[in-house]
Motif scaffolding. Structure first.
Motif, PDB file in Angstrom:
ATOM      1  N   GLU A  65     -55.406   5.874 -28.524  1.00 28.50           N
ATOM      2  CA  GLU A  65     -55.314   7.211 -27.926  1.00 28.50           C
ATOM      3  C   GLU A  65     -56.622   7.999 -27.992  1.00 28.50           C
ATOM      4  O   GLU A  65     -56.720   9.069 -27.403  1.00 28.50           O
ATOM      5  N   THR A  92     -61.726  10.814 -24.638  1.00 27.17           N
ATOM      6  CA  THR A  92     -60.307  10.783 -24.286  1.00 27.17           C
ATOM      7  C   THR A  92     -59.505  10.998 -25.557  1.00 27.17           C
ATOM      8  O   THR A  92     -59.702  10.302 -26.550  1.00 27.17           O
ATOM      9  N   PRO A  94     -55.338  12.195 -27.057  1.00 22.43           N
ATOM     10  CA  PRO A  94     -53.933  12.110 -26.642  1.00 22.43           C
ATOM     11  C   PRO A  94     -53.536  13.219 -25.674  1.00 22.43           C
ATOM     12  O   PRO A  94     -53.947  14.372 -25.837  1.00 22.43           O
ATOM     13  N   GLU A  95     -52.748  12.853 -24.697  1.00 25.69           N
ATOM     14  CA  GLU A  95     -52.304  13.818 -23.689  1.00 25.69           C
ATOM     15  C   GLU A  95     -51.479  14.948 -24.285  1.00 25.69           C
ATOM     16  O   GLU A  95     -51.465  16.055 -23.748  1.00 25.69           O
ATOM     17  N   TYR A  96     -50.779  14.660 -25.387  1.00 27.19           N
ATOM     18  CA  TYR A  96     -49.919  15.684 -25.985  1.00 27.19           C
ATOM     19  C   TYR A  96     -50.694  16.723 -26.789  1.00 27.19           C
ATOM     20  O   TYR A  96     -50.136  17.704 -27.240  1.00 27.19           O
ATOM     21  N   SER A  98     -53.002  19.908 -26.995  1.00 26.78           N
ATOM     22  CA  SER A  98     -53.272  21.012 -26.072  1.00 26.78           C
ATOM     23  C   SER A  98     -54.747  20.975 -25.655  1.00 26.78           C
ATOM     24  O   SER A  98     -55.599  20.449 -26.384  1.00 26.78           O
ATOM     25  N   ASP A  99     -55.044  21.551 -24.500  1.00 24.30           N
ATOM     26  CA  ASP A  99     -56.435  21.614 -24.040  1.00 24.30           C
ATOM     27  C   ASP A  99     -57.294  22.388 -25.034  1.00 24.30           C
ATOM     28  O   ASP A  99     -58.448  22.030 -25.274  1.00 24.30           O
ATOM     29  N   LYS A 102     -58.017  20.049 -27.950  1.00 24.99           N
ATOM     30  CA  LYS A 102     -58.977  19.030 -27.518  1.00 24.99           C
ATOM     31  C   LYS A 102     -60.394  19.602 -27.490  1.00 24.99           C
ATOM     32  O   LYS A 102     -61.335  18.984 -27.985  1.00 24.99           O
TER      33      LYS A 102
END
Length: 126
Positions: A65, A92, A94-96, A98-99, A102
């Motif tokens: 991830e 990159t 994990p999509e979960y 939050s921006d 990240k």
């Protein structure tokens, strides 16, 4: 300490534990050339830093991830050197996440990565 030596027609990258990775004189062959080793060094430092920060924050991520993609761009003028590494979007997470989280991780990793700081600020080579 890292040692580069050629034995039996093979270029090796060694540390105190012995042979670690094959070196190459050209890109995209078996082994890593100097540009690829530079890119790998920066990417690995940022990856380690990101994993430490995520762990510190009590978050869990799977091995696949987190990835860091580094491409060193050579300068067009003299002397021969790389003038740029990394661009936005090369990390990159994990999509979960939050921006906001990240962005915080990426900015913090950029500040904490020893290799990145050394490249950014310059270092003496004797």
């Amino acid at each position: 300490m890292t040692i580069i030596k050629k034995e039996q027609g093979r270029v090796g990258v060694y540390n105190e534990k012995g042979f670690q990775v094959e070196g190459s004189f050209k890109p995209n062959l078996t082994g890593l050339n100097p540009k690829e080793l530079l890119e790998a060094s920066l990417a690995l430092c940022i990856t380690i830093t990101l994993h430490k920060m995520v762990q510190r924050d009590g978050m869990e991520v799977k091995d696949d991830e987190v990835s860091v993609d580094v491409q060193a761009i050579k300068a067009s003028d003299s002397p021969s050197r790389f003038e740029k590494c990394m661009e936005d979007g090369d990390v990159t997470l994990p999509e979960y996440f939050s921006d906001e989280y990240k962005n915080k991780l990426i900015k913090s990793a950029e500040k904490a990565c020893t290799i990145g700081n050394s490249l950014r600020k310059g270092l003496s080579i004797h």
